[in-house]
Scaffold this active site. Structure first.
Site, mmCIF file in Angstrom:
data_model
loop_
_atom_site.group_PDB
_atom_site.id
_atom_site.type_symbol
_atom_site.label_atom_id
_atom_site.label_comp_id
_atom_site.label_asym_id
_atom_site.label_seq_id
_atom_site.Cartn_x
_atom_site.Cartn_y
_atom_site.Cartn_z
ATOM 1 N N ARG A 71 0.772 -1.454 0.054
ATOM 2 C CA ARG A 71 0.059 0.074 0.080
ATOM 3 C C ARG A 71 0.753 1.111 -0.010
ATOM 4 O O ARG A 71 0.600 2.361 -0.454
ATOM 5 C CB ARG A 71 -0.924 -0.019 1.244
ATOM 6 C CG ARG A 71 -1.878 -1.089 1.263
ATOM 7 C CD ARG A 71 -2.822 -1.119 2.225
ATOM 8 N NE ARG A 71 -2.595 -2.600 2.959
ATOM 9 C CZ ARG A 71 -2.829 -2.568 4.095
ATOM 10 N NH1 ARG A 71 -3.304 -1.469 5.146
ATOM 11 N NH2 ARG A 71 -2.633 -3.774 4.986
ATOM 12 N N GLU A 108 1.273 -6.317 12.807
ATOM 13 C CA GLU A 108 0.131 -6.523 13.706
ATOM 14 C C GLU A 108 -0.313 -8.057 13.381
ATOM 15 O O GLU A 108 -0.805 -8.670 14.525
ATOM 16 C CB GLU A 108 -0.850 -5.419 13.394
ATOM 17 C CG GLU A 108 -1.891 -5.498 14.643
ATOM 18 C CD GLU A 108 -3.110 -4.488 14.320
ATOM 19 O OE1 GLU A 108 -3.302 -4.119 13.431
ATOM 20 O OE2 GLU A 108 -4.007 -4.572 15.122
HETATM 21 O O1 PRP Z 1 3.247 -1.150 12.109
HETATM 22 P P1 PRP Z 1 2.909 -2.776 11.384
HETATM 23 O O2 PRP Z 1 2.185 -3.562 12.651
HETATM 24 O O3 PRP Z 1 4.131 -3.086 11.034
HETATM 25 O O4 PRP Z 1 1.759 -2.785 10.285
HETATM 26 C C1 PRP Z 1 1.880 -1.776 9.428
HETATM 27 C C2 PRP Z 1 1.839 -2.377 7.914
HETATM 28 O O5 PRP Z 1 0.957 -3.566 7.599
HETATM 29 C C3 PRP Z 1 0.249 -3.053 6.393
HETATM 30 O O6 PRP Z 1 0.846 -3.894 5.263
HETATM 31 P P2 PRP Z 1 0.793 -5.450 5.013
HETATM 32 O O7 PRP Z 1 2.011 -6.191 5.552
HETATM 33 O O8 PRP Z 1 -0.494 -6.027 5.585
HETATM 34 O O9 PRP Z 1 0.959 -5.516 3.529
HETATM 35 P P3 PRP Z 1 0.032 -5.167 2.270
HETATM 36 O O10 PRP Z 1 0.456 -3.342 2.004
HETATM 37 O O11 PRP Z 1 0.640 -5.585 1.009
HETATM 38 O O12 PRP Z 1 -1.586 -4.990 2.581
HETATM 39 C C4 PRP Z 1 0.483 -1.847 6.429
HETATM 40 O O13 PRP Z 1 0.301 -1.166 5.007
HETATM 41 C C5 PRP Z 1 1.858 -1.467 6.685
HETATM 42 O O14 PRP Z 1 2.784 -1.617 5.825
HETATM 43 N N1 ADE Z 2 -5.053 -2.853 11.818
HETATM 44 C C1 ADE Z 2 -4.782 -2.435 10.553
HETATM 45 N N2 ADE Z 2 -5.415 -2.049 9.521
HETATM 46 C C2 ADE Z 2 -4.871 -1.787 8.340
HETATM 47 N N3 ADE Z 2 -3.621 -2.017 8.070
HETATM 48 C C3 ADE Z 2 -2.927 -2.652 8.957
HETATM 49 N N4 ADE Z 2 -1.660 -2.916 8.923
HETATM 50 C C4 ADE Z 2 -1.313 -3.331 10.236
HETATM 51 N N5 ADE Z 2 -2.276 -3.381 11.025
HETATM 52 C C5 ADE Z 2 -3.319 -2.751 10.390
#
Ligand code: PRP
Ligand code: ADE
Length: 188
Positions: A71, A108
């Protein structure tokens, strides 16, 4: 060079777009997770524009923007264009050709691997702004910064659309990386 300051009005427009369009989805991708879906905000032309501008707030002397897979890619290129610098995709494991620098980390709702190219991009001494949509536990942000630092870059800040309260992301960044500025457009 002075910081790239954004007016209070522009920040308010970005916050209003988030308040109007962000979706909250319970138990996704796992039970107990309250997922914040910013897709509708970014699909709106005014929302995207306001957010990209708001993400640049307070930036100073940025050489390169790093967008985190996946994202963060939506934002990284647009923010880089606004700051008139280039963009680096910090990719999930297995997407880049070798040689790469890799790091495993926790977020998370799981574990993952991030990679950047080990060759072909001069990162030594470059001032990098890391951009993403959500800051939750901070695991992803710290991992991305460690990779960039391993390659010789200086991470000068993080810019995210939404910081999730109560998950300690800001504190994790401070504990892992010291006094690096974290700019979140909104706190949820
Ligand atoms: O602060 P954190 O607990 O590390 O979480 C935040 C991350 O989680 C999500 O990415 P995700 O790994 O789900 O990947 P995506 O962008 O491919 O959906 C979001 O876009 C951040 O990169
Ligand atoms: N709760 C949440 N919603 C969207 N993106 C996330 N990436 C990590 N935690 C998330």
């Amino acid at each position: 060079m002075v910081a790239h300051d954004v007016t209070a009005d522009a920040l308010a427009r970005a916050r209003a777009a988030i308040a109007d369009r962000a979706r909250r989805v319970a138990d996704f991708p796992k039970p107990g997770i309250a997922f914040k879906d910013l897709t509708p905000v970014l699909a709106d032309p005014e929302g995207l524009s306001a957010i990209v501008t708001a993400l640049t707030h307070g930036c100073s002397r940025v050489d390169l923007v790093a967008g985190i897979d996946a994202r963060g890619f939506l934002l990284g290129g647009a923010v880089a264009r606004e700051l008139q610098v280039g963009v680096l995709a910090v990719r999930k494991g297995g997407k880049l050709p070798p040689p790469v620098i890799a790091i495993d980390y926790q977020l998370e709702y799981g574990t993952a691997r991030l990679e950047i190219p080990a060759d072909g991009i001069e990162l030594v001494g470059r001032r990098v702004l890391v951009v993403d949509d959500v800051l939750a536990t901070g695991g992803t942000s710290v991992a991305a910064a460690r990779l960039l630092e391993q390659a010789g870059a200086e991470v000068i800040g993080f810019a995210v659309i939404m910081e999730l309260a109560g998950l300690g992301g800001r504190e994790t960044i401070a504990a892992g990386l010291g006094d690096v500025p974290v700019h979140s457009v909104t706190l949820d």
